[in-house]
Design a protein around this motif. Structure first.
Motif, PDB file in Angstrom:
ATOM      1  N   LEU A 299      34.107  13.423 103.086  1.00  8.10           N
ATOM      2  CA  LEU A 299      33.876  12.373 102.804  1.00  8.10           C
ATOM      3  C   LEU A 299      32.700  12.419 101.591  1.00  8.10           C
ATOM      4  CD1 LEU A 299      33.554  11.380 106.393  1.00  8.10           C
ATOM      5  CD2 LEU A 299      35.384  10.755 105.108  1.00  8.10           C
ATOM      6  N   ASP A 300      32.786  11.180 100.972  1.00  9.84           N
ATOM      7  CA  ASP A 300      31.958  10.915  99.799  1.00  9.84           C
ATOM      8  C   ASP A 300      30.832  10.591 100.364  1.00  9.84           C
ATOM      9  OD1 ASP A 300      30.182  10.609  97.747  1.00  9.84           O
ATOM     10  OD2 ASP A 300      31.782   8.794  96.863  1.00  9.84           O
ATOM     11  N   GLY A 301      29.395  11.423 100.424  1.00  6.40           N
ATOM     12  CA  GLY A 301      28.586  10.903 101.254  1.00  6.40           C
ATOM     13  C   GLY A 301      27.571  10.277 100.300  1.00  6.40           C
ATOM     14  N   SER A 302      27.851   9.983  99.006  1.00  2.00           N
ATOM     15  CA  SER A 302      26.971   9.147  98.555  1.00  2.00           C
ATOM     16  C   SER A 302      27.497   7.680  98.198  1.00  2.00           C
ATOM     17  CB  SER A 302      26.799   9.706  96.939  1.00  2.00           C
ATOM     18  OG  SER A 302      28.084   9.875  96.328  1.00  2.00           O
ATOM     19  N   ALA A 303      28.383   7.527  98.915  1.00  2.00           N
ATOM     20  CA  ALA A 303      28.607   5.971  98.999  1.00  2.00           C
ATOM     21  C   ALA A 303      27.870   5.175 100.157  1.00  2.00           C
ATOM     22  CB  ALA A 303      30.318   5.959  99.797  1.00  2.00           C
TER      23      ALA A 303
ATOM     24  N   ILE B 106      26.029   3.606 103.427  1.00  2.00           N
ATOM     25  CA  ILE B 106      26.553   4.046 104.772  1.00  2.00           C
ATOM     26  C   ILE B 106      27.652   3.225 105.465  1.00  2.00           C
ATOM     27  CG2 ILE B 106      25.427   3.636 107.335  1.00  2.00           C
ATOM     28  CD1 ILE B 106      22.704   4.441 105.659  1.00  2.00           C
ATOM     29  N   LYS B 107      27.838   1.940 105.303  1.00  2.00           N
ATOM     30  CA  LYS B 107      28.901   1.179 105.756  1.00  2.00           C
ATOM     31  C   LYS B 107      30.228   1.584 105.435  1.00  2.00           C
ATOM     32  CE  LYS B 107      26.470  -3.191 107.480  1.00  2.00           C
ATOM     33  NZ  LYS B 107      26.226  -4.323 107.106  1.00  2.00           N
ATOM     34  N   THR B 108      30.171   1.711 104.244  1.00  2.00           N
ATOM     35  CA  THR B 108      31.494   2.272 103.255  1.00  2.00           C
ATOM     36  C   THR B 108      31.971   3.510 104.166  1.00  2.00           C
ATOM     37  OG1 THR B 108      30.782   1.220 101.483  1.00  2.00           O
ATOM     38  CG2 THR B 108      32.812   2.625 101.293  1.00  2.00           C
ATOM     39  N   ILE B 109      31.169   4.278 104.383  1.00  2.00           N
ATOM     40  CA  ILE B 109      31.710   5.573 104.810  1.00  2.00           C
ATOM     41  C   ILE B 109      31.954   5.507 106.254  1.00  2.00           C
ATOM     42  CG2 ILE B 109      30.718   8.003 105.236  1.00  2.00           C
ATOM     43  CD1 ILE B 109      28.547   7.752 103.212  1.00  2.00           C
ATOM     44  N   PHE B 110      31.275   4.833 107.137  1.00  2.00           N
ATOM     45  CA  PHE B 110      31.549   4.686 108.405  1.00  2.00           C
ATOM     46  C   PHE B 110      33.107   4.094 108.357  1.00  2.00           C
ATOM     47  CE2 PHE B 110      31.147   2.684 112.661  1.00  2.00           C
ATOM     48  CZ  PHE B 110      31.183   3.857 113.351  1.00  2.00           C
ATOM     49  N   GLN B 111      33.176   2.925 107.683  1.00  2.00           N
ATOM     50  CA  GLN B 111      34.686   2.259 107.592  1.00  2.00           C
ATOM     51  C   GLN B 111      35.798   3.394 107.611  1.00  2.00           C
ATOM     52  OE1 GLN B 111      35.080  -0.608 108.794  1.00  2.00           O
ATOM     53  NE2 GLN B 111      37.276   0.166 108.895  1.00  2.00           N
ATOM     54  N   VAL B 112      35.411   4.429 106.615  1.00  2.00           N
ATOM     55  CA  VAL B 112      36.455   5.313 106.336  1.00  2.00           C
ATOM     56  C   VAL B 112      36.759   6.279 107.235  1.00  2.00           C
ATOM     57  CG1 VAL B 112      36.864   7.131 104.851  1.00  2.00           C
ATOM     58  CG2 VAL B 112      36.032   5.231 103.869  1.00  2.00           C
ATOM     59  N   ILE B 113      35.800   6.512 108.274  1.00  2.00           N
ATOM     60  CA  ILE B 113      35.717   7.064 109.294  1.00  2.00           C
ATOM     61  C   ILE B 113      36.618   6.526 110.456  1.00  2.00           C
ATOM     62  CG2 ILE B 113      34.290   8.251 111.147  1.00  2.00           C
ATOM     63  CD1 ILE B 113      32.051   8.955 109.142  1.00  2.00           C
ATOM     64  N   LEU B 114      36.080   5.138 110.635  1.00  2.00           N
ATOM     65  CA  LEU B 114      37.055   4.571 111.762  1.00  2.00           C
ATOM     66  C   LEU B 114      38.651   4.625 111.418  1.00  2.00           C
ATOM     67  CD1 LEU B 114      34.776   1.510 112.648  1.00  2.00           C
ATOM     68  CD2 LEU B 114      34.993   3.689 113.879  1.00  2.00           C
TER      69      LEU B 114
ATOM     70  N   GLY C 247      27.858  18.980 106.723  1.00  2.00           N
ATOM     71  CA  GLY C 247      27.284  18.574 105.286  1.00  2.00           C
ATOM     72  C   GLY C 247      25.901  19.208 105.049  1.00  2.00           C
ATOM     73  N   PRO C 248      25.479  19.329 103.570  1.00  2.00           N
ATOM     74  CA  PRO C 248      24.038  19.497 103.372  1.00  2.00           C
ATOM     75  C   PRO C 248      23.029  18.725 104.010  1.00  2.00           C
ATOM     76  CG  PRO C 248      25.573  19.249 101.433  1.00  2.00           C
ATOM     77  CD  PRO C 248      26.222  18.858 102.496  1.00  2.00           C
ATOM     78  N   ASP C 249      21.635  19.064 103.709  1.00  2.00           N
ATOM     79  CA  ASP C 249      20.621  18.355 104.260  1.00  2.00           C
ATOM     80  C   ASP C 249      20.570  17.007 103.726  1.00  2.00           C
ATOM     81  OD1 ASP C 249      19.922  21.461 104.271  1.00  2.00           O
ATOM     82  OD2 ASP C 249      18.533  20.250 105.722  1.00  2.00           O
TER      83      ASP C 249
ATOM     84  N   ASP D  16      29.798  15.180 101.974  1.00  2.00           N
ATOM     85  CA  ASP D  16      29.447  15.820 100.529  1.00  2.00           C
ATOM     86  C   ASP D  16      28.603  14.977  99.663  1.00  2.00           C
ATOM     87  OD1 ASP D  16      29.922  17.991  98.941  1.00  2.00           O
ATOM     88  OD2 ASP D  16      31.258  16.618  97.574  1.00  2.00           O
ATOM     89  N   VAL D  17      27.584  15.608  99.591  1.00  2.00           N
ATOM     90  CA  VAL D  17      26.839  14.730  98.541  1.00  2.00           C
ATOM     91  C   VAL D  17      26.313  15.529  97.556  1.00  2.00           C
ATOM     92  CG1 VAL D  17      25.854  12.939  99.729  1.00  2.00           C
ATOM     93  CG2 VAL D  17      24.724  15.024  99.818  1.00  2.00           C
ATOM     94  N   PRO D  18      25.996  15.584  96.220  1.00  2.00           N
ATOM     95  CA  PRO D  18      25.360  16.438  95.321  1.00  2.00           C
ATOM     96  C   PRO D  18      23.943  16.798  95.914  1.00  2.00           C
ATOM     97  CG  PRO D  18      26.358  14.445  93.944  1.00  2.00           C
ATOM     98  CD  PRO D  18      26.410  14.103  95.687  1.00  2.00           C
ATOM     99  N   SER D  19      23.682  18.133  95.595  1.00  2.00           N
ATOM    100  CA  SER D  19      22.279  18.844  96.452  1.00  2.00           C
ATOM    101  C   SER D  19      21.250  17.791  95.878  1.00  2.00           C
ATOM    102  CB  SER D  19      22.121  20.045  96.004  1.00  2.00           C
ATOM    103  OG  SER D  19      23.404  20.835  96.316  1.00  2.00           O
ATOM    104  N   GLY D  20      21.089  17.423  94.849  1.00  2.00           N
ATOM    105  CA  GLY D  20      19.718  16.592  94.317  1.00  2.00           C
ATOM    106  C   GLY D  20      19.721  15.276  95.175  1.00  2.00           C
ATOM    107  N   ILE D  21      20.681  14.750  95.454  1.00  2.00           N
ATOM    108  CA  ILE D  21      20.729  13.470  96.463  1.00  2.00           C
ATOM    109  C   ILE D  21      20.141  13.708  97.848  1.00  2.00           C
ATOM    110  CG2 ILE D  21      22.174  11.450  97.212  1.00  2.00           C
ATOM    111  CD1 ILE D  21      23.809  11.432  94.905  1.00  2.00           C
ATOM    112  N   GLY D  22      20.881  14.724  98.533  1.00  2.00           N
ATOM    113  CA  GLY D  22      20.706  15.028  99.877  1.00  2.00           C
ATOM    114  C   GLY D  22      19.192  15.226 100.009  1.00  2.00           C
TER     115      GLY D  22
END
Ligand code: T5A
Length: 209
Positions: A183-187, A189-197, A11-13, A137-143
């Motif tokens: 994955l939606d990296g702007s969600a 942290i816990k939500t993203i991890f649940q999607v991964i699991l 993913g981006p920075d 994946d996150v919009p560049s500004g957010i990362g």
């Protein structure tokens, strides 16, 4: 899908790769799985010297070509010293950045021809591809805003347009390769991890329900 034992996070920075890859590593250990966590650049002793040259040594100016070959050199050593032996020993390898970073940053960002990057990746990895890749994946500004909270490296100081090209190249890669799960990296942290699991529980057997 081939059993996922070599899993990369891309993913981006500032997209949250380190956070998520370490959470997965901890969960695997908690479940008693043999796993290692590693990263690029800098997964080996020599790689840490390369990392410093590439990212934050103020006295070092590198041409784009030198930068490209140093990322490839770091990876070749990382595979020989860490990744291949761990896979041969039956371990699950979680790696924070790998060959897709070179495609996204050196082709998407720096503008090297993608065919040349693909060939270099093939050669420097000896054909070792991840079984599965999570792309945050996150919009560049957010990362960049997240990364700005601490000391920034050479890439984080690149323009917004550079980072937008990196993001687009990642998304192009994901379109063309089913190994890559976006994955939606702007969600949160816990939500993203649940999607991964959930993804791993439904698609391979390295993790318990
Ligand atoms: N590079 C690398 C190349 O150009 N070519 C290559 O071949 C390779 C391998 C590496 C640089 O080198 C370039 C790419 C990079 O620019 P690095 O230090 O390893 O440098 O940089 P990154 O991998 O980008 O590491 P970062 O730490 O900047 O980003 P991460 O790992 O994506 O993000 P993370 O997890 O550290 O999180 C950053 C901050 O955001 C928060 C975290 O708590 C942390 O504070 N955060 C969230 N906040 C809100 N919501 C979420 N979902 C969040 N997830 C994390």
């Amino acid at each position: 899908m081939k059993e996922a034992v070599f899993i990369t996070f891309e993913g981006p920075d500032g997209s949250g790769k380190t956070t998520q890859s370490k959470m997965l590593y901890e969960e695997l250990l908690r479940q008693g799985r043999p796993a290692i966590w590693t990263r690029e650049p800098g997964g080996t002793k020599s790689g840490r010297k390369i990392r410093s040259m590439l990212l934050d040594d103020p006295g070092v100016e590198l041409s784009p070509e030198t930068e490209l070959f140093l990322f490839a050199a770091d990876r070749a050593q990382h595979i020989a010293e860490i990744i291949r032996p761990a896979l041969d020993a039956g371990k699950i390898v979680i790696c924070d950045r790998y060959m897709d970073s070179t495609t996204a940053y050196q082709s998407g960002g720096r503008g090297f021809p993608v065919e040349m990057i693909v060939a270099l990746n093939e050669y420097s990895t000896g054909g070792l591809r991840p079984d599965l890749t999570f792309l945050l994946d996150v919009p560049s500004g957010i990362g960049l805003k997240r990364a700005a909270g601490r000391k920034t490296d050479k890439f984080e100081q690149e323009s917004l347009v550079f980072h937008q090209r990196v993001r687009q190249k990642y998304l192009d890669l994901a379109q063309s390769d089913s190994r890559i799960v976006v994955l939606d990296g702007s969600a949160p942290i816990k939500t993203i991890f649940q999607v991964i699991l959930t993804y791993l529980q439904n698609n391979c057997s390295i993790i318990n329900k």
